[in-house]
Design an enzyme around this catalytic site. Sequence first.
Site, PDB file in Angstrom:
ATOM      1  N   GLU A 232     -13.998   6.015   4.599  1.00 30.78           N
ATOM      2  CA  GLU A 232     -12.940   5.159   4.043  1.00 30.78           C
ATOM      3  C   GLU A 232     -12.617   4.028   5.030  1.00 30.78           C
ATOM      4  O   GLU A 232     -11.463   3.651   5.189  1.00 30.78           O
ATOM      5  CB  GLU A 232     -11.691   5.997   3.752  1.00 30.78           C
ATOM      6  CG  GLU A 232     -11.173   6.718   4.994  1.00 30.78           C
ATOM      7  CD  GLU A 232     -10.000   7.647   4.744  1.00 30.78           C
ATOM      8  OE1 GLU A 232      -9.761   8.023   3.586  1.00 30.78           O
ATOM      9  OE2 GLU A 232      -9.318   7.988   5.725  1.00 30.78           O
TER      10      GLU A 232
ATOM     11  N   HIS B 262       0.884  -1.174   0.000  1.00 33.63           N
ATOM     12  CA  HIS B 262       0.000   0.000   0.000  1.00 33.63           C
ATOM     13  C   HIS B 262       0.916   1.217   0.000  1.00 33.63           C
ATOM     14  O   HIS B 262       1.581   1.516   0.994  1.00 33.63           O
ATOM     15  CB  HIS B 262      -0.886  -0.050   1.249  1.00 33.63           C
ATOM     16  CG  HIS B 262      -2.072   0.855   1.181  1.00 33.63           C
ATOM     17  ND1 HIS B 262      -3.061   0.708   0.234  1.00 33.63           N
ATOM     18  CD2 HIS B 262      -2.446   1.921   1.948  1.00 33.63           C
ATOM     19  CE1 HIS B 262      -3.998   1.642   0.421  1.00 33.63           C
ATOM     20  NE2 HIS B 262      -3.636   2.380   1.451  1.00 33.63           N
TER      21      HIS B 262
ATOM     22  N   LYS C  58     -11.248  11.354  12.376  1.00 36.35           N
ATOM     23  CA  LYS C  58     -10.590  10.084  12.698  1.00 36.35           C
ATOM     24  C   LYS C  58     -10.567   9.938  14.205  1.00 36.35           C
ATOM     25  O   LYS C  58     -10.116  10.864  14.903  1.00 36.35           O
ATOM     26  CB  LYS C  58      -9.154  10.047  12.153  1.00 36.35           C
ATOM     27  CG  LYS C  58      -9.091  10.020  10.632  1.00 36.35           C
ATOM     28  CD  LYS C  58      -7.681   9.881  10.074  1.00 36.35           C
ATOM     29  CE  LYS C  58      -7.731   9.893   8.553  1.00 36.35           C
ATOM     30  NZ  LYS C  58      -6.407   9.915   7.918  1.00 36.35           N
TER      31      LYS C  58
ATOM     32  N   LYS D  96     -10.100   6.450  -3.661  1.00 35.38           N
ATOM     33  CA  LYS D  96      -9.145   7.488  -3.256  1.00 35.38           C
ATOM     34  C   LYS D  96      -7.781   7.046  -3.774  1.00 35.38           C
ATOM     35  O   LYS D  96      -7.420   5.870  -3.638  1.00 35.38           O
ATOM     36  CB  LYS D  96      -9.187   7.574  -1.730  1.00 35.38           C
ATOM     37  CG  LYS D  96      -8.035   8.228  -1.022  1.00 35.38           C
ATOM     38  CD  LYS D  96      -8.488   8.633   0.387  1.00 35.38           C
ATOM     39  CE  LYS D  96      -7.359   8.620   1.391  1.00 35.38           C
ATOM     40  NZ  LYS D  96      -7.767   9.167   2.693  1.00 35.38           N
TER      41      LYS D  96
HETATM   42  C1  MUC Z   1      -4.798   9.027   5.228  1.00 34.84           C
HETATM   43  O1  MUC Z   1      -3.855   9.778   5.102  1.00 34.84           O
HETATM   44  O2  MUC Z   1      -5.907   9.476   4.985  1.00 34.84           O
HETATM   45  C2  MUC Z   1      -6.573   6.469   4.747  1.00 34.84           C
HETATM   46  C3  MUC Z   1      -6.771   5.651   3.694  1.00 34.84           C
HETATM   47  C4  MUC Z   1      -5.517   5.270   3.217  1.00 34.84           C
HETATM   48  O3  MUC Z   1      -5.262   4.537   2.270  1.00 34.84           O
HETATM   49  O4  MUC Z   1      -4.566   5.859   3.981  1.00 34.84           O
HETATM   50  C5  MUC Z   1      -5.196   6.556   4.995  1.00 34.84           C
HETATM   51  C6  MUC Z   1      -4.589   7.630   5.729  1.00 34.84           C
HETATM   52 MG    MG Z   2      -5.363  11.487   4.490  1.00 41.95          MG
END
Ligand code: MUC
Ligand code: MG
Length: 372
Positions: free
Chosen positions: A326, A21, A272, A166
């Site tokens: 998400e 990832h 969050k 995203k």
């Molecule tokens: C972030 O920075 O938002 C959330 C989804 C992802 O893939 O990384 C995160 C952290």
């Molecule tokens: Mg982010």
Amino acid sequence: MAAIIQSIEAILVDIPTIRPHKLSMATMGVQTMVIVRIKDSDGLEGLGEATTIGGLAYGPESPESVKLTIDTYFTPLLLNQPAEAINTLKVRLNRATRGNNLAKSAIETALLDLMGKRLNQPLHQLLGGAVHRHIPVLWTLASGDTQTDIDEARRLLADQRHCDFKLKIGSRALMDDVRHVAAIKAAVGDSASVRVDVNQAWDESTAARGMAELQAAGIDLVEQPTPMKEHAALVRLSQQFHLPILADEAVADATDMFTLASAGFAGAVALKIAKAGGPLQALKVANVASAAGIGLYGGTLLEGTIGTVAALHAWSTLDTLHWGTEMFGPLLLKDDIVETPLNFHNNGVTLPAGPGLGVTLNEDKLAEYRRQ
Ligand code: MUC
Ligand code: MG
């Protein structure tokens, strides 16, 4: 007699990801979570989780520091205290320790889970009750390769597992990122919403060029294009473009939200539980954002099922999540440490029923993945 807190355990758990990832600050091949178990004098147990991204790559707390903070500093403050006095316990923690919101989020979650089990009510009920029980969830395309991301998106669209995506950008040159994003948007077309997360990687002038290019490519939302402390830049960009901005790292708690909103920020915020210090604290951010006309989005630090479910209970109580959520963290992991994994379907996830979080640990899996 009120039940008292008898033990607190913070366990490091390492689970590999299904694929690398790739984010602007780190590439993850494994996710490390801190699982917190709080037991009370009636024999009930509450579960919590703290997680971050790439050790210390994302923020000032690492999984190892979260464990040390809980073991060394929080546990002596909490042991032998009444377990149901959650607000008093949070005041006690906050008077004696600064920051460390990831660790505090795990503790707040475990105390809420414990309270839910004591009252035989799901966590969302302690927060006033769910408005929604099926919550939209997007997917992050971050394999690092454009064609792999397109194939992944097409598969997930066909399965109706996700309809919003995203993309993680910011580690390459601007126009390389723009080509990558535009190719994915062109491949999925209008059937999907495509957003990007820059994770603070651009300076303001790069961000201004990036916003213009991404707007032309049909992108719907740009997350945290500039460094978290540069509030003025984020405000200027949010006023300069029609393409909305999602504030992430810039807003941890309700005070950050108030500061950014009063400076003139227009756009949306990624809530969050980890940044805010727990589900109750994240809802305070939501209240300030809503009062200022700022859109809401349920964010993740890529928690496993326990942390994800804690956030879902909080988001379920919000009337409108303008940009959805998400909360896909568990799907990025090769395995799970709970008995019944979450049910992701129909471009979202179903809020678990059952007291507290509604989640039971699988002790064999925990034993398999806990760090020795
Ligand atoms: C972030 O920075 O938002 C959330 C989804 C992802 O893939 O990384 C995160 C952290
Ligand atoms: Mg982010």
